[in-house]
Design an enzyme around this catalytic site. Structure first.
Site, short mmCIF file in Angstrom:
data_model
loop_
_atom_site.label_atom_id
_atom_site.label_comp_id
_atom_site.label_asym_id
_atom_site.label_seq_id
_atom_site.Cartn_x
_atom_site.Cartn_y
_atom_site.Cartn_z
N HIS A 102 0.81 -1.22 0.00
CA HIS A 102 0.00 0.00 0.00
C HIS A 102 0.85 1.27 0.00
O HIS A 102 0.29 2.36 -0.17
CB HIS A 102 -0.95 0.00 1.20
CG HIS A 102 -1.95 -1.11 1.15
ND1 HIS A 102 -2.95 -1.16 0.21
CD2 HIS A 102 -2.10 -2.24 1.90
CE1 HIS A 102 -3.69 -2.25 0.39
NE2 HIS A 102 -3.19 -2.91 1.40
N SER A 158 -3.00 -2.01 -4.47
CA SER A 158 -3.66 -3.27 -4.82
C SER A 158 -4.17 -3.23 -6.25
O SER A 158 -4.51 -2.17 -6.77
CB SER A 158 -4.82 -3.54 -3.86
OG SER A 158 -4.35 -3.64 -2.54
N LYS A 216 -13.09 -2.23 5.85
CA LYS A 216 -13.50 -3.39 5.06
C LYS A 216 -12.70 -4.63 5.47
O LYS A 216 -13.25 -5.73 5.59
CB LYS A 216 -13.29 -3.09 3.58
CG LYS A 216 -13.78 -4.19 2.65
CD LYS A 216 -13.58 -3.81 1.20
CE LYS A 216 -14.05 -4.91 0.27
NZ LYS A 216 -13.86 -4.56 -1.16
N ASP A 217 -11.39 -4.46 5.68
CA ASP A 217 -10.57 -5.58 6.12
C ASP A 217 -10.88 -5.98 7.55
O ASP A 217 -10.77 -7.16 7.92
CB ASP A 217 -9.08 -5.23 6.00
CG ASP A 217 -8.65 -5.09 4.55
OD1 ASP A 217 -9.37 -5.60 3.67
OD2 ASP A 217 -7.59 -4.49 4.30
N GLU A 250 -2.44 -32.69 11.70
CA GLU A 250 -3.50 -31.70 11.85
C GLU A 250 -4.30 -31.58 10.56
O GLU A 250 -3.84 -31.93 9.48
CB GLU A 250 -2.90 -30.33 12.21
CG GLU A 250 -2.19 -30.31 13.56
CD GLU A 250 -3.15 -30.51 14.72
OE1 GLU A 250 -4.36 -30.23 14.53
OE2 GLU A 250 -2.71 -30.95 15.80
#
Length: 239
Positions: free
Chosen positions: A53, A58, A80-81, A124
């Site tokens: 950024h 992006s 938003k994130d 796992e």
């Protein structure tokens, strides 16, 4: 070289013996490694966001240049994130506080015995697909190579994806191939928890072949086919 080898053996196994065996010191070291790695990955992710950024910004699935209509990262994309982050934390908290053992195996609570191999080794849940690929090949060395190749083959995507458009919003064939890949990945996850016996061995081998064919064959072929269809559509419009 002997000093380096002794230091390497001590770091990995916890002793200086030439014939090393897995013991409590080994398990403690690998447990510490698994504890530290998430913090290293979190730091790398933060460095990635800062570099992304502060420099180029992006991209977008449409492949359209973002120089014409830009929005600042703060506060729009931060909130938003944060929505995604809070949803992830909520789901993770449900598993941690209410269902801590639903994704694990009961044999993980048994004390490790270096003289006895467990009857069924189940890693796992997030390692099950790669474990299924590992044991689908009879040769141990080739199985290890295939397991690591299943991760490194992601680096081939910029070269094998020959599509002229970014994203799969307007690429229906790529969507179908992607959903087949996700289904095959989930099948590998289920097979990784099964015992090494027929028919799970054969299913694992078939799913392993499909996994690698997706990156090496399906993706480039579908990309070329979609490029050809787009060219035909544009040619018909011009005529």
């Amino acid at each position: 070289m002997s000093v380096v080898r002794v230091f390497n053996l001590y770091i990995k196994y916890g002793n200086y013996q030439h014939k090393c065996s897995v013991n409590n010191a080994t398990l403690n070291r690998f447990f510490a490694l698994h504890f530290v790695l998430p913090f290293v990955l979190a730091a790398l992710a933060l460095m990635h966001l800062i570099a992304l950024h502060d420099s180029v910004g992006s991209g977008n699935p449409l492949g359209v240049s973002g120089n014409y209509d830009r929005l600042p990262f703060a506060p729009y994309f931060i909130f938003k994130d944060l929505v995604t982050i809070f949803i992830f934390i909520f789901v993770l908290s449900v598993f941690v506080f209410f269902m801590p053992n639903v994704l694990g195996d009961c044999e993980n609570y048994i004390m490790a015995n270096p003289m006895q191999t467990p009857p069924a080794i189940v890693p796992e849940w997030y390692l099950l697909p790669f474990y299924a690929i590992l044991r689908s090949i009879p040769n141990k060395l080739l199985g290890v190579i295939a397991m690591f190749s299943a991760i490194l083959i992601l680096l081939a995507m910029p070269f094998t994806d020959l599509s002229r458009s970014r994203g799969i919003q307007f690429r229906p064939l790529s969507k179908i191939v992607f959903y087949v890949f996700v289904s095959n990945f989930l099948i590998l996850m289920v097979l990784g928890a099964k015992h090494v016996e027929s028919p799970f061995i054969e299913f694992g081998q078939i799913s392993t072949v499909i996994f690698f064919l997706h990156f090496l064959v399906f993706v480039p072929l579908v990309s070329l086919l979609e490029n050809s269809l787009i060219e035909l559509a544009n040619f018909d419009k011009k005529n």
